[in-house]
Design a protein around this motif. Structure first.
Motif, PDB file in Angstrom:
ATOM      1  N   ILE A 115      28.170  38.164  78.766  1.00 30.76           N
ATOM      2  CA  ILE A 115      26.855  38.248  78.133  1.00 30.76           C
ATOM      3  C   ILE A 115      25.817  38.740  79.135  1.00 30.76           C
ATOM      4  O   ILE A 115      25.012  39.637  78.842  1.00 30.76           O
ATOM      5  CB  ILE A 115      26.444  36.883  77.549  1.00 30.76           C
ATOM      6  N   HIS A 116      25.821  38.178  80.331  1.00 33.40           N
ATOM      7  CA  HIS A 116      24.872  38.612  81.365  1.00 33.40           C
ATOM      8  C   HIS A 116      25.094  40.073  81.734  1.00 33.40           C
ATOM      9  O   HIS A 116      24.138  40.827  81.946  1.00 33.40           O
ATOM     10  CB  HIS A 116      25.008  37.723  82.602  1.00 33.40           C
ATOM     11  N   ARG A 135      20.436  42.992  71.375  1.00 32.50           N
ATOM     12  CA  ARG A 135      21.790  42.560  71.026  1.00 32.50           C
ATOM     13  C   ARG A 135      21.823  41.022  70.976  1.00 32.50           C
ATOM     14  O   ARG A 135      21.491  40.359  71.953  1.00 32.50           O
ATOM     15  CB  ARG A 135      22.785  43.073  72.072  1.00 32.50           C
ATOM     16  N   LYS A 136      22.225  40.460  69.870  1.00 29.82           N
ATOM     17  CA  LYS A 136      22.274  39.017  69.707  1.00 29.82           C
ATOM     18  C   LYS A 136      23.671  38.501  70.061  1.00 29.82           C
ATOM     19  O   LYS A 136      24.649  38.851  69.403  1.00 29.82           O
ATOM     20  CB  LYS A 136      21.914  38.618  68.266  1.00 29.82           C
ATOM     21  N   MET A 137      23.729  37.698  71.115  1.00 25.81           N
ATOM     22  CA  MET A 137      25.013  37.197  71.592  1.00 25.81           C
ATOM     23  C   MET A 137      24.898  35.718  71.921  1.00 25.81           C
ATOM     24  O   MET A 137      23.869  35.266  72.428  1.00 25.81           O
ATOM     25  CB  MET A 137      25.469  37.964  72.835  1.00 25.81           C
ATOM     26  N   SER A 138      25.962  34.985  71.648  1.00 25.00           N
ATOM     27  CA  SER A 138      26.071  33.594  72.071  1.00 25.00           C
ATOM     28  C   SER A 138      27.436  33.410  72.724  1.00 25.00           C
ATOM     29  O   SER A 138      28.359  34.208  72.483  1.00 25.00           O
ATOM     30  CB  SER A 138      25.927  32.642  70.884  1.00 25.00           C
ATOM     31  N   VAL A 139      27.575  32.379  73.526  1.00 19.86           N
ATOM     32  CA  VAL A 139      28.862  32.135  74.177  1.00 19.86           C
ATOM     33  C   VAL A 139      29.946  31.934  73.124  1.00 19.86           C
ATOM     34  O   VAL A 139      31.060  32.463  73.250  1.00 19.86           O
ATOM     35  CB  VAL A 139      28.773  30.903  75.107  1.00 19.86           C
ATOM     36  N   GLN A 140      29.616  31.210  72.059  1.00 20.43           N
ATOM     37  CA  GLN A 140      30.593  30.958  71.004  1.00 20.43           C
ATOM     38  C   GLN A 140      31.031  32.250  70.321  1.00 20.43           C
ATOM     39  O   GLN A 140      32.233  32.476  70.105  1.00 20.43           O
ATOM     40  CB  GLN A 140      30.011  29.997  69.970  1.00 20.43           C
ATOM     41  N   SER A 141      30.077  33.116  69.992  1.00 22.75           N
ATOM     42  CA  SER A 141      30.429  34.361  69.301  1.00 22.75           C
ATOM     43  C   SER A 141      31.223  35.296  70.206  1.00 22.75           C
ATOM     44  O   SER A 141      32.156  35.967  69.752  1.00 22.75           O
ATOM     45  CB  SER A 141      29.166  35.060  68.792  1.00 22.75           C
ATOM     46  N   ILE A 142      30.864  35.338  71.480  1.00 20.41           N
ATOM     47  CA  ILE A 142      31.598  36.206  72.410  1.00 20.41           C
ATOM     48  C   ILE A 142      33.000  35.680  72.655  1.00 20.41           C
ATOM     49  O   ILE A 142      33.969  36.441  72.727  1.00 20.41           O
ATOM     50  CB  ILE A 142      30.819  36.363  73.727  1.00 20.41           C
ATOM     51  N   ARG A 143      33.143  34.363  72.768  1.00 24.21           N
ATOM     52  CA  ARG A 143      34.483  33.786  72.917  1.00 24.21           C
ATOM     53  C   ARG A 143      35.356  34.122  71.702  1.00 24.21           C
ATOM     54  O   ARG A 143      36.549  34.402  71.844  1.00 24.21           O
ATOM     55  CB  ARG A 143      34.404  32.269  73.106  1.00 24.21           C
TER      56      ARG A 143
END
Length: 265
Positions: A115-116, A135-143
């Motif tokens: 994400i970073h 860009r909308k990102m969360s740790v859960q969505s990226i995982r």
């Protein structure tokens, strides 16, 4: 000595095979970036974990197979490795350390770092699909996305780790139907701090070699027409311009064109 090593430490072993200097210090974060997984709690709590040289533990082979041993441990922060060899000029190797790029598949524990990485790339360039903070990102969505990458047989994302730091990524996205399964789209991004250090070329080469392994015979991408450095890279890698998408993006108050590029491999 035991020859077999835990699979997770293979990227770290690859790192040490490339090290040119006789002494190298790596932070815990750099080591975890290289292997793509957190170090075990014992590595944070006990210096003895680093000093093990006998089975059943095998992690030490990652550096000992290249004749490195542990010189100093700053528990929870960094580890200094040293190599005794007449072939290494200590003064020269420490003053001119070699850049070491490890390219590996993205893993679940990379989610926050990815994400970073993506946020930095979006904010540094006007040539990405998304701009800064769009860009909308969360740790859960990226995982979740990474889990899908790992399960796919013909789509994959790779991250480039330069000297233990996330430098860039490349994604290979296969065609949407059986009739298009022989082709894939390429998406690549590199942090500005690592421009000119062969990161982009290496990521593109990795994408192509992996595509060939899974019987993908055609690669495609798009690039903003004014992105001269990326255009030069793609042409160097053998891609040719196959068409123009007029006014395909609206950036900084202006319409810009994208070029379609492709390569049969």
């Amino acid at each position: 000595m035991v020859k077999k090593m835990e699979k997770k430490y293979i990227p770290l072993e690859s790192f040490f095979t490339e090290v040119a200097q006789s002494e190298v210090t790596l932070t815990y974060t750099a080591i975890e970036n290289i292997v793509g997984q957190p170090l075990p709690n014992a590595a944070y709590l006990n210096s003895s974990w680093w000093k093990k040289t006998k089975p059943p533990a095998t992690h030490f082979l990652a550096w000992m197979n290249s004749d490195y041993t542990i010189k100093e441990i700053d528990l929870g922060r960094s580890v200094t490795f040293i190599k005794e060899s007449d072939e290494i000029n200590v003064n020269q190797s420490t003053s001119n350390p070699k850049n070491i790029l490890i390219i590996r598949p993205v893993d679940l524990d990379d989610a926050r770092s990815f994400i970073h990485l993506q946020q930095d790339i979006d904010s540094e360039s006007d040539f990405m699909l998304f701009g800064k903070d769009e860009r909308k990102m969360s740790v859960q969505s990226i995982r979740k996305r990474i889990g899908e990458w790992k399960k796919s047989d013909n789509s994959r994302m790779f991250v480039g780790i330069l000297n233990g730091e996330f430098a860039g990524f490349v994604a290979v996205v296969s065609g949407p139907s059986p009739r298009a399964s022989h082709r894939a789209s390429i998406v690549i991004g590199v942090r500005k701090a690592y421009y000119g250090q062969n990161v982009g070329t290496s990521l593109m080469s990795k994408a192509e070699s992996w595509a060939q392994e899974v019987s993908i015979s055609r690669l495609e991408l798009t690039v903003i027409e004014s992105n001269e450095s990326a255009l030069a890279l793609y042409k160097k890698m053998g891609y040719t311009v196959e068409g123009t998408r007029i006014n395909s993006l609206f950036i900084n108050g202006e319409y810009v064109n994208e070029l379609y590029m492709g390569k049969n491999i």
